[in-house]
Design an enzyme around this catalytic site. Structure first.
Site, short mmCIF file in Angstrom:
data_model
loop_
_atom_site.label_atom_id
_atom_site.label_comp_id
_atom_site.label_asym_id
_atom_site.label_seq_id
_atom_site.Cartn_x
_atom_site.Cartn_y
_atom_site.Cartn_z
N ASP A 218 8.61 -3.04 9.08
CA ASP A 218 7.49 -2.76 8.05
C ASP A 218 7.92 -1.78 6.98
O ASP A 218 8.41 -0.85 7.15
CB ASP A 218 6.36 -2.06 8.73
CG ASP A 218 5.13 -2.22 8.42
OD1 ASP A 218 4.40 -3.42 8.39
OD2 ASP A 218 4.80 -1.15 7.63
N ASN A 226 1.10 -0.61 -3.94
CA ASN A 226 0.01 -1.46 -4.40
C ASN A 226 -1.09 -0.96 -5.28
O ASN A 226 -1.57 -1.16 -6.21
CB ASN A 226 -0.57 -2.56 -3.40
CG ASN A 226 0.24 -3.48 -2.93
OD1 ASN A 226 0.91 -4.14 -3.62
ND2 ASN A 226 -0.13 -4.21 -1.94
N HIS A 231 -0.38 -5.36 -7.44
CA HIS A 231 0.04 -6.25 -6.39
C HIS A 231 1.19 -6.91 -6.95
O HIS A 231 2.23 -7.39 -6.11
CB HIS A 231 -0.95 -7.28 -5.92
CG HIS A 231 -2.13 -6.50 -5.00
ND1 HIS A 231 -1.85 -6.56 -3.75
CD2 HIS A 231 -3.13 -6.04 -5.10
CE1 HIS A 231 -2.96 -5.98 -3.29
NE2 HIS A 231 -3.83 -5.62 -4.09
N GLU A 260 3.34 -6.91 4.55
CA GLU A 260 4.69 -6.21 4.37
C GLU A 260 5.37 -6.01 5.65
O GLU A 260 6.27 -5.17 5.62
CB GLU A 260 4.27 -4.65 3.98
CG GLU A 260 3.54 -3.91 4.76
CD GLU A 260 2.05 -3.76 4.82
OE1 GLU A 260 1.42 -2.98 5.02
OE2 GLU A 260 1.56 -4.70 4.28
#
Length: 342
Positions: A218, A226, A231, A260
């Site tokens: 992760d 973001n 984004h 993610e």
């Protein structure tokens, strides 16, 4: 009002030029920077004026309210989610077409059987008539009737062969499209990596075939990327992480599991070797210094945390994956940018 201008339609001799001007007017009215993400957003807005995006923009800007950059990012995320459903819908449509072709084949074969049965009955009747009349009494009328029946059957056979040839050609093309659609349905459109479905299928196929390890990775503090850069930049970070994992874990399956989160399926190696490989991938990502493509400004450190475990005897996929996920959470709690194994 800004909302009214956002959905206006112009009529001119140059549709491409009109679209370009409308996009420019929209970005100016909304006080949005003309970066690629905003331009793509506006382009989608004006090329699908009756779509859900246009309706959402109209609702947000009604009364002269301007869109914020956060509005653009939020609506853009919804668009990307909708786009990711397209491969699955395409596959469903092709499956329906395949079913229709299968039914078409069945109809052609059924018709050919009926024609052949009728041909056999007619010939049998003619042969019986010839026998009852005697060989010496066989006249030209009977022979002409047999020739007529045979010629008619040959014509029908040629027609059926032509239909079968056309149907076979269409079925071959459809099979190729279906294979492509199935591949797309198992591939993440952003990173071009296998997706969650493909990962779970590959995991199930490897059970009982030797040493298997699974890792869940992760990206650390991805939400802040973001929030700070948008984004579009976040998407580029995800692609970079996916490429780094793929290169470091060559020979093993790397998938984008969702958001993610990435997953790695190690096959044919023990837990120690998988740990060394994944930790090398983590270190290679951590030492890179990512920069904004547009301004060359630094993004700061990009890292990921991971949990790694091996598949035990007679263990189900969900059990092993959840254990790796708990190890990932422990790595996050321990300070991130680390790998926990168990």
């Amino acid at each position: 009002m800004a909302g009214a201008r956002a959905v206006r339609v112009t009529s001119g001799g140059d549709p491409a030029g009109d679209l370009y001007e409308r996009i420019g007017d929209f970005l100016r009215d909304q006080r949005l920077s003309p970066d690629p993400a905003n331009y793509a957003f506006a382009h989608h807005l004006f090329t699908t004026p009756g779509g859900p995006l246009a309706r959402a923009v109209h609702a947000l800007t009604d009364g002269g309210v301007r869109l914020t950059q956060r509005d653009i990012e939020t609506l853009g995320c919804e668009l990307r989610s909708a786009d990711q459903e397209a491969p699955a819908k395409q596959a469903q449509g092709l499956v329906a077409q395949t079913q229709m072709h299968v039914e078409g084949f069945a109809d052609i074969v059924t018709a050919m059987r009926a024609e052949t049965a009728g041909f056999g009955r007619d010939l049998a009747a003619s042969a019986a008539a010839m026998r009852s009349a005697g060989a010496s009494d066989t006249n030209s009328t009977t022979i002409e009737e047999v020739a007529r029946i045979t010629g008619s059957m040959l014509e029908r056979v040629r027609s059926a062969e032509s239909q079968l040839e056309s149907a076979t050609r269409e079925a071959t093309e459809l099979r190729e499209k279906l294979e492509e659609a199935r591949d797309n349905a198992r591939r993440d459109p952003l990173t071009d990596l296998p997706n969650r479905r493909a990962f779970e299928e590959a995991f199930a196929a490897q059970m009982g075939k030797g040493e298997v390890c699974v890792a869940v990775c992760d990206v650390d503090f991805f939400k802040s990327v973001n929030d700070r850069f948008g984004h579009a930049v976040g998407d580029r970070v995800l692609k970079a992480i996916g490429e780094a994992l793929t290169q470091a874990c060559a020979g093993h399956l790397v998938a984008r599991y969702g958001g993610e989160e990435f997953a790695v399926l190690f096959t044919g190696c023990d837990l120690g070797k998988a740990q060394a490989t994944l930790d090398a991938a983590r270190a290679s990502v951590a030492i890179k210094r990512y920069r904004l493509r547009e301004s060359d400004a630094p993004l700061g450190e990009i890292t990921f945390s991971a949990g790694l475990t091996d598949l035990r005897e007679d263990e189900r996929y969900q059990t092993a994956f959840h254990r790796a996920d708990r190890l990932l959470y422990a790595a996050k709690t321990a300070g991130r940018n680390c790998l926990h194994v168990g």
